[in-house]
Design a protein around this motif. Structure first.
Motif, mmCIF file in Angstrom:
data_model
loop_
_atom_site.group_PDB
_atom_site.id
_atom_site.type_symbol
_atom_site.label_atom_id
_atom_site.label_comp_id
_atom_site.label_asym_id
_atom_site.label_seq_id
_atom_site.Cartn_x
_atom_site.Cartn_y
_atom_site.Cartn_z
ATOM 1 N N ILE A 3 5.841 18.508 13.239
ATOM 2 C CA ILE A 3 6.840 18.905 14.226
ATOM 3 C C ILE A 3 8.060 18.024 14.037
ATOM 4 O O ILE A 3 7.958 16.804 13.915
ATOM 5 C CB ILE A 3 6.295 18.742 15.656
ATOM 6 N N LYS A 4 9.229 18.658 14.023
ATOM 7 C CA LYS A 4 10.474 17.924 13.880
ATOM 8 C C LYS A 4 11.179 17.920 15.233
ATOM 9 O O LYS A 4 11.419 18.966 15.819
ATOM 10 C CB LYS A 4 11.356 18.589 12.826
ATOM 11 N N ILE A 5 11.492 16.723 15.727
ATOM 12 C CA ILE A 5 12.147 16.558 17.021
ATOM 13 C C ILE A 5 13.588 16.136 16.779
ATOM 14 O O ILE A 5 13.842 15.112 16.150
ATOM 15 C CB ILE A 5 11.421 15.494 17.873
ATOM 16 N N LEU A 6 14.519 16.921 17.301
ATOM 17 C CA LEU A 6 15.941 16.608 17.189
ATOM 18 C C LEU A 6 16.457 16.214 18.571
ATOM 19 O O LEU A 6 16.187 16.900 19.552
ATOM 20 C CB LEU A 6 16.724 17.828 16.689
ATOM 21 N N VAL A 13 24.614 9.611 18.952
ATOM 22 C CA VAL A 13 24.229 9.835 17.548
ATOM 23 C C VAL A 13 23.076 10.841 17.526
ATOM 24 O O VAL A 13 22.099 10.709 18.257
ATOM 25 C CB VAL A 13 23.807 8.498 16.885
ATOM 26 N N ARG A 14 23.207 11.849 16.694
ATOM 27 C CA ARG A 14 22.163 12.866 16.543
ATOM 28 C C ARG A 14 21.053 12.307 15.673
ATOM 29 O O ARG A 14 21.296 11.811 14.576
ATOM 30 C CB ARG A 14 22.777 14.107 15.899
ATOM 31 N N ARG A 15 19.818 12.349 16.144
ATOM 32 C CA ARG A 15 18.681 11.802 15.409
ATOM 33 C C ARG A 15 17.586 12.848 15.303
ATOM 34 O O ARG A 15 17.511 13.770 16.092
ATOM 35 C CB ARG A 15 18.133 10.568 16.116
ATOM 36 N N SER A 16 16.736 12.651 14.313
ATOM 37 C CA SER A 16 15.584 13.538 14.159
ATOM 38 C C SER A 16 14.366 12.698 13.778
ATOM 39 O O SER A 16 14.456 11.731 13.039
ATOM 40 C CB SER A 16 15.840 14.603 13.093
ATOM 41 N N ILE A 17 13.228 13.099 14.321
ATOM 42 C CA ILE A 17 11.960 12.423 14.039
ATOM 43 C C ILE A 17 10.963 13.496 13.654
ATOM 44 O O ILE A 17 10.909 14.553 14.274
ATOM 45 C CB ILE A 17 11.445 11.659 15.281
ATOM 46 N N GLU A 18 10.179 13.216 12.646
ATOM 47 C CA GLU A 18 9.140 14.158 12.257
ATOM 48 C C GLU A 18 7.785 13.549 12.590
ATOM 49 O O GLU A 18 7.476 12.433 12.200
ATOM 50 C CB GLU A 18 9.231 14.477 10.763
ATOM 51 N N LYS A 19 7.002 14.286 13.359
ATOM 52 C CA LYS A 19 5.683 13.823 13.773
ATOM 53 C C LYS A 19 4.632 14.765 13.214
ATOM 54 O O LYS A 19 4.851 15.964 13.111
ATOM 55 C CB LYS A 19 5.556 13.820 15.304
ATOM 56 N N LYS A 20 3.490 14.195 12.894
ATOM 57 C CA LYS A 20 2.361 15.007 12.453
ATOM 58 C C LYS A 20 1.293 14.946 13.540
ATOM 59 O O LYS A 20 0.849 13.868 13.911
ATOM 60 C CB LYS A 20 1.807 14.498 11.132
ATOM 61 N N LEU A 21 0.929 16.109 14.055
ATOM 62 C CA LEU A 21 -0.057 16.199 15.122
ATOM 63 C C LEU A 21 -1.328 16.863 14.607
ATOM 64 O O LEU A 21 -1.260 17.890 13.942
ATOM 65 C CB LEU A 21 0.495 17.032 16.287
ATOM 66 N N PRO A 22 -2.477 16.270 14.906
ATOM 67 C CA PRO A 22 -3.720 16.907 14.501
ATOM 68 C C PRO A 22 -4.002 18.103 15.416
ATOM 69 O O PRO A 22 -3.813 18.029 16.630
ATOM 70 C CB PRO A 22 -4.768 15.815 14.685
ATOM 71 N N VAL A 23 -4.415 19.221 14.846
ATOM 72 C CA VAL A 23 -4.707 20.425 15.605
ATOM 73 C C VAL A 23 -6.157 20.804 15.362
ATOM 74 O O VAL A 23 -6.604 20.897 14.217
ATOM 75 C CB VAL A 23 -3.777 21.579 15.175
ATOM 76 N N LYS A 24 -6.877 21.008 16.458
ATOM 77 C CA LYS A 24 -8.274 21.407 16.353
ATOM 78 C C LYS A 24 -8.389 22.837 16.862
ATOM 79 O O LYS A 24 -8.062 23.127 18.006
ATOM 80 C CB LYS A 24 -9.153 20.477 17.199
ATOM 81 N N LEU A 25 -8.814 23.750 15.999
ATOM 82 C CA LEU A 25 -8.972 25.139 16.386
ATOM 83 C C LEU A 25 -10.339 25.340 17.005
ATOM 84 O O LEU A 25 -11.344 24.857 16.492
ATOM 85 C CB LEU A 25 -8.821 26.067 15.169
#
Length: 93
Positions: A3-6, A13-25
């Protein structure tokens, strides 16, 4: 899932962070049905609409509304009754 958070910080200042989230189906999402998914489905939908509780919560409002309708409908006879009572009181004095 990535997920990319802007966002814009306090300095503007415009910033962006990329997070990786574990998903359990769960089994229901993967296409298989199991006892667990049936239990989850029942738990989600067992609350249902309890019409008797809803009816009891509206009962006082319906009662007041019914009294108002009857009073409006019988207003002529009610005023005549009060006039008769008033006349009887005046006659007693």
């Amino acid at each position: 899932m990535a997920i990319k958070i802007l966002y814009t910080d306090a300095a503007g200042v415009r910033r962006s962070i990329e997070k990786k989230l574990p998903v359990k189906l769960s089994g229901g999402m993967a296409g298989t049905t199991s006892g667990d998914t049936k239990d989850q489905h029942e738990a989600m939908h067992s609350g249902g609409a309890n019409y008797s509780k809803q009816a009891l919560s509206f009962a006082p409002y319906l009662g007041v509304m019914l009294l108002g309708i009857i009073g409006f409908w019988q207003r002529k006879s009610i005023t005549q009754m009060y006039q008769r009572l008033k006349f009887q009181r005046l006659r007693r004095k």
